[in-house]
Design an enzyme around this catalytic site. Structure first.
Site, mmCIF file in Angstrom:
data_model
loop_
_atom_site.group_PDB
_atom_site.id
_atom_site.type_symbol
_atom_site.label_atom_id
_atom_site.label_comp_id
_atom_site.label_asym_id
_atom_site.label_seq_id
_atom_site.Cartn_x
_atom_site.Cartn_y
_atom_site.Cartn_z
ATOM 1 N N SER A 1 0.798 -1.220 0.000
ATOM 2 C CA SER A 1 0.000 0.000 0.000
ATOM 3 C C SER A 1 0.833 1.274 0.000
ATOM 4 O O SER A 1 0.332 2.320 -0.385
ATOM 5 C CB SER A 1 -0.976 0.003 1.176
ATOM 6 N N HIS B 1 -5.692 -3.552 -2.505
ATOM 7 C CA HIS B 1 -5.462 -2.626 -3.624
ATOM 8 C C HIS B 1 -5.505 -3.307 -4.988
ATOM 9 O O HIS B 1 -5.354 -2.651 -5.998
ATOM 10 C CB HIS B 1 -4.117 -1.920 -3.460
ATOM 11 N N LYS C 1 -12.178 0.272 -1.323
ATOM 12 C CA LYS C 1 -11.214 0.912 -2.224
ATOM 13 C C LYS C 1 -11.756 0.885 -3.655
ATOM 14 O O LYS C 1 -12.688 1.609 -3.949
ATOM 15 C CB LYS C 1 -9.849 0.266 -2.018
HETATM 16 C C1 PLP Z 1 -6.679 -0.239 3.401
HETATM 17 C C2 PLP Z 1 -6.043 -1.530 3.720
HETATM 18 C C3 PLP Z 1 -6.563 -2.347 4.714
HETATM 19 C C4 PLP Z 1 -7.668 -1.899 5.611
HETATM 20 O O1 PLP Z 1 -8.876 -1.860 4.950
HETATM 21 P P1 PLP Z 1 -10.052 -0.929 5.502
HETATM 22 O O2 PLP Z 1 -11.269 -1.451 4.873
HETATM 23 O O3 PLP Z 1 -9.703 0.475 5.071
HETATM 24 O O4 PLP Z 1 -10.047 -1.058 7.003
HETATM 25 C C5 PLP Z 1 -5.994 -3.595 4.892
HETATM 26 N N1 PLP Z 1 -4.948 -4.004 4.150
HETATM 27 C C6 PLP Z 1 -4.400 -3.221 3.202
HETATM 28 C C7 PLP Z 1 -3.236 -3.720 2.404
HETATM 29 C C8 PLP Z 1 -4.928 -1.950 2.966
HETATM 30 O O5 PLP Z 1 -4.375 -1.162 2.061
#
Ligand code: PLP
Length: 391
Positions: free
Chosen positions: A179, A207, A238
């Site tokens: 990320s 992602h 996302k």
């Molecule tokens: C954003 C993210 C999360 C957390 O997800 P949320 O739904 O925002 O709590 C977990 N793992 C990765 C790799 C992320 O980028």
């Protein structure tokens, strides 16, 4: 109270204080910050569908039909048709027998690792894995061995060394797309290793889901090894433009989580409008419109990353829509971030502890809905701000 104030003052002095910013004006490629229109380069709404009428209409209809809130946790009275239908859809999308929703990606990773693993088990975790995976390893109380980023040679050595002491289950856990660096986990090699050692592989595809692979099935599809992954974790907040997260896996894994996972058990389920909207998001991802959105995202990614590289920037090996620009130290990073916001370019300056000292960066994320002309202008402004404040 005074100790907390003192700690915050210290953070501020080191250029590490964080604070909130209010963003208005919908979920398009441009938003309002402090009442001014800026180009949004720090949203994970990669396909640009968080404001899509299909999602919004489904959310409204489900809310009208089933209420604004679910009223209870999943095991009590909080499982509605929308939750069950979405779980079936996600399982089919990842080509496994079953899936389970969680209220967020953070809740999923902590609840999956805590619910499936314990003190007898060993978790091999990439050093750049997301914070929610790190916290999940702690909650599992499993022995956690952190391996160097994407280094499958080092991981192979560690696993061979550990083999004589093996008692319980072994898990390799990795982000699919990292990320903060936007690079990809070496999934085929990790699959080879887990098969060689009779371990499991969990991929956090927060992602990658909806974005990568011909059909948007994620990093596993991109590498043509979807069927070899044991535990498919992903998020709905996302690229899918909604909220929540899931694990897709064998039925016995899902049943174990329903019985053991504390973040799943002890939390009110997602409002029914959310899984209803997410179902519409999967419909989109599976459609021709979704294919065009992925093509536009890829076009925008190539444009911004190639023009930044041509301008001499170090993108830390990114090959995805997450595009970091290395700026090294906190102070110039935050000055660049502030200058760019003044100039109408909204991106995130990333500092420790999110990244290691000396690896501060501007983190830009592109969306399918960005206009190439706006991205070209933003690139010029990023290069100008870098020239002014760095080195
Ligand atoms: C954003 C993210 C999360 C957390 O997800 P949320 O739904 O925002 O709590 C977990 N793992 C990765 C790799 C992320 O980028």
């Amino acid at each position: 109270m005074d100790n907390w104030r003192h700690e915050l003052n210290q953070l501020e002095r080191r250029g590490l204080l964080r604070s909130l910013r209010i963003v208005e004006g919908g979920q398009g490629p441009k938003v309002l910050v402090n009442g001014r229109e800026v180009l949004l380069l720090c949203s994970n709404n990669y396909l640009g569908i968080a404001g899509h009428p299909a999602l919004i209409e489904k959310m409204i209809a489900a809310t009208r039909g089933s209420g604004a809130g679910s009223g209870a946790s999943r095991l009590v009275s909080g499982t509605m048709p929308a939750h069950a239908a979405l779980e079936e859809r996600i399982a089919a999308f990842k080509k496994v027998p079953a899936a389970l929703l969680f209220n967020s990606g953070y809740a999923a990773n902590t609840g999956i690792l805590q619910g499936l693993f314990g003190p007898e088990d060993v978790i091999f975790s990439d050093e750049l894995n997301h914070a929610s995976i790190i916290d999940g390893c702690r909650l599992a109380r499993a022995r956690t061995i952190v391996y160097p980023h994407c280094d499958t040679v080092a991981l192979a050595e560690i696993m061979a060394r550990e083999k004589p002491n093996r008692k319980g289950r072994w898990l390799i856990v990795t982000d699919g797309v990292f990320s903060m660096d936007g690079d990809l986990a070496p999934l085929p090699e990790l699959c080879d290793l887990k098969e060689e050692h009779d371990a499991l592989l969990m991929v956090d595809d927060a992602h990658g889901t909806g974005v990568l692979g011909k059909n948007g099935r994620g990093t596993g599809e991109l590498f043509n090894c979807l069927e070899r992954i044991d535990l498919h974790m992903g998020t709905l907040g996302k690229a899918l433009g909604c909220a929540g997260a899931y694990l897709a896996a064998e039925r016995v894994v899902i049943d174990t989580l329903i019985n053991h996972s504390r973040s799943f058990i002890f939390s009110t389920s997602l409002p029914p409008g959310v899984p209803a909207a997410a179902m519409a998001a999967f419909d989109l991802v599976d459609s021709d419109e979704g294919r065009v959105l992925r093509e536009n995202l890829e076009r925008n990614r190539v444009q911004l990353s190639e023009s930044l590289i041509a301008g001499g920037m170090d993108l830390l090996g990114s090959t995805t829509q997450i595009i970091p620009v290395l700026t090294k130290d906190p102070e110039p990073t935050m000055k660049m971030t502030a200058r760019l916001l003044e100039e109408g370019v909204f991106l995130q300056g990333i500092r420790p502890p999110t990244v290691a000292p000396g690896l501060c960066r501007l983190r830009a994320t592109v969306m399918a809905s960005h206009d190439p002309i706006d991205l070209a202008r933003a690139c010029e402004k990023i290069l100008a701000a870098y020239g002014e404040f760095s080195g």
